[in-house]
Design an enzyme around this catalytic site. Structure first.
Site, short mmCIF file in Angstrom:
data_model
loop_
_atom_site.label_atom_id
_atom_site.label_comp_id
_atom_site.label_asym_id
_atom_site.label_seq_id
_atom_site.Cartn_x
_atom_site.Cartn_y
_atom_site.Cartn_z
N ARG A 235 0.96 -1.03 0.08
CA ARG A 235 -0.17 -0.12 0.11
C ARG A 235 0.88 1.33 0.03
O ARG A 235 2.04 1.36 0.60
CB ARG A 235 -0.97 0.08 1.08
CG ARG A 235 -2.04 -0.85 1.19
CD ARG A 235 -3.06 -0.70 -0.16
NE ARG A 235 -4.24 -1.41 0.03
CZ ARG A 235 -4.25 -2.44 -0.95
NH1 ARG A 235 -3.27 -2.60 -1.67
NH2 ARG A 235 -5.43 -3.13 -1.06
N ASP A 259 4.79 -0.37 -6.82
CA ASP A 259 3.68 -0.68 -7.63
C ASP A 259 2.51 0.27 -7.02
O ASP A 259 1.54 0.18 -7.53
CB ASP A 259 3.37 -2.16 -7.67
CG ASP A 259 2.19 -2.57 -8.47
OD1 ASP A 259 2.30 -2.11 -9.63
OD2 ASP A 259 1.20 -3.09 -8.08
N GLU A 264 -2.04 7.81 -5.45
CA GLU A 264 -2.38 6.86 -6.62
C GLU A 264 -3.72 7.12 -7.18
O GLU A 264 -4.17 6.68 -8.35
CB GLU A 264 -2.19 5.63 -6.39
CG GLU A 264 -3.08 4.49 -5.69
CD GLU A 264 -2.59 3.39 -5.85
OE1 GLU A 264 -3.52 2.43 -6.09
OE2 GLU A 264 -1.39 2.91 -5.34
N HIS A 296 0.04 -0.04 -10.15
CA HIS A 296 -0.60 -1.03 -9.21
C HIS A 296 -1.28 -2.37 -10.11
O HIS A 296 -2.39 -2.59 -10.18
CB HIS A 296 -2.10 -0.26 -8.50
CG HIS A 296 -2.54 -0.87 -7.52
ND1 HIS A 296 -3.07 -0.11 -6.36
CD2 HIS A 296 -2.63 -2.08 -7.07
CE1 HIS A 296 -3.45 -0.91 -5.47
NE2 HIS A 296 -3.12 -2.41 -5.57
#
Length: 332
Positions: A235, A259, A264, A296
């Site tokens: 996260r 990622d 985001e 992600h």
């Protein structure tokens, strides 16, 4: 059950239609993310299905409740975007997918490690320009290095198994250690500070909670080895981004693979290639040659999407038939 599936993409439709091939549910796919401005689209739907960047705060839950929604089905493991206390007060059931293919995220994690270490993105671009120089592409052997694992759930344990195959020494931190697994897997549990001090590569695999928010801050970075590689596929808000940028500038962090990103929700899952990115912090990250960012996508394998769709619909079936579900969430 009629389901309003928010933030839908073509791949969501593909895998949910496959899981719902017998037509037990009526699924309406809505491209917009769930928010205070879009919640009225769920009016009349007993269930909504949401993803990680949908907003399910107190106001949205009030709006959903007024529109007749009684179930919020997360097609993800994380649930930090949901106000569980308000959901409980309103009698709205919240269910999630607690586990799907752990190999999807674990393998992506290792891909990021290899890509950063052996400079794969830079080498790929050079060769396409017929530049075959090796300057700036020097990596290191993973064999014999200390790999620090923060979080030893299903994904973390798969990562440990893969990295042990490279010949790494594995140290791990978890507030709820799995001692039997550690003994069987030749993994050593240590305190967080010891892990930060010893590790050549650090990989984050923990949920976002008040305790893990900005776990990797300036103080944590200062305890790390010079030139450490940091990977985050869990996260975004576990990492304090500005602290990491400062550490990249000073070379305290040698390379970074992420990622996920704290802000985001304004970026990921959308094609913004024709726009100017307004997030100055993210834009700064993009300028570093030793930073690898993916949007992600670590979960994004066909096996994971099949399991996510199947578990989500099974959760709803359980709610319909039993009034409860083993994957149901409550405020602690």
């Amino acid at each position: 059950m009629r389901i309003a599936l928010f933030a839908s993409k073509p791949y969501d439709r593909q895998f949910f239609d496959q899981a719902n091939r017998e037509g037990e549910h009526e699924i309406v796919y809505i491209e917009a993310r769930l928010s205070q401005q879009t919640s009225q689209l769920a009016e009349g739907f007993p269930a909504v299905c949401v993803f990680v960047n949908d907003l399910v705060d107190a106001q949205v839950l009030q709006q959903l409740h007024s529109g007749g929604t009684s179930v919020v089905a997360l097609r993800s493991a994380g649930f930090n975007n949901v106000d569980l206390k308000t959901a409980d007060a309103l009698g709205i059931k919240v269910v999630r997918v607690p586990a799907y293919s752990p190999y999807s995220v674990a393998e992506h994690t290792v891909a990021m490690i290899l890509g950063l270490n052996r400079q794969i993105p830079r080498a790929y671009n050079r060769v396409r320009d017929c530049n075959f120089s090796l300057e700036g592409l020097l990596g290191f052997d993973l064999h014999g290095k200390t790999f620090g694992l923060i979080g030893t759930g299903e994904i973390g344990r798969v990562v440990a198994k893969i990295m042990s195959g490279f010949g790494c020494r594995i140290v791990a931190y978890d507030p709820y250690p799995n001692q039997q697994w550690a003994e069987d897997s030749d993994v050593q549990y240590v305190e967080l500070d010891a892990l930060l001090e010893q590790s050549d590569v650090i990989s984050l695999h923990c949920p976002l909670t008040p305790d893990t928010h900005h776990m990797i801050d300036a103080a944590a970075v200062q305890k790390m080895k010079p030139g450490v590689m940091l990977i985050n596929t869990s996260r975004g808000a576990i990492v304090e981004t500005q602290a990491v940028i400062d550490a990249l500038k000073s070379s305290k962090i040698g390379s970074l693979g992420i990622d996920v990103y704290e802000e985001e929700d304004k970026l990921f899952f959308e094609n913004l290639s024709g726009q100017v990115v307004q997030d100055d912090v993210f834009a700064r990250l993009l300028t570093f040659p030793n930073v690898l960012i993916t949007g992600h996508q670590a979960f994004f394998t066909k096996e994971a999407l099949q399991q996510i769709a199947a578990t989500t619909l099974q959760n709803l079936n359980d709610i319909l038939k039993q009034g409860s579900c083993k994957n149901q969430l409550h405020a602690s």
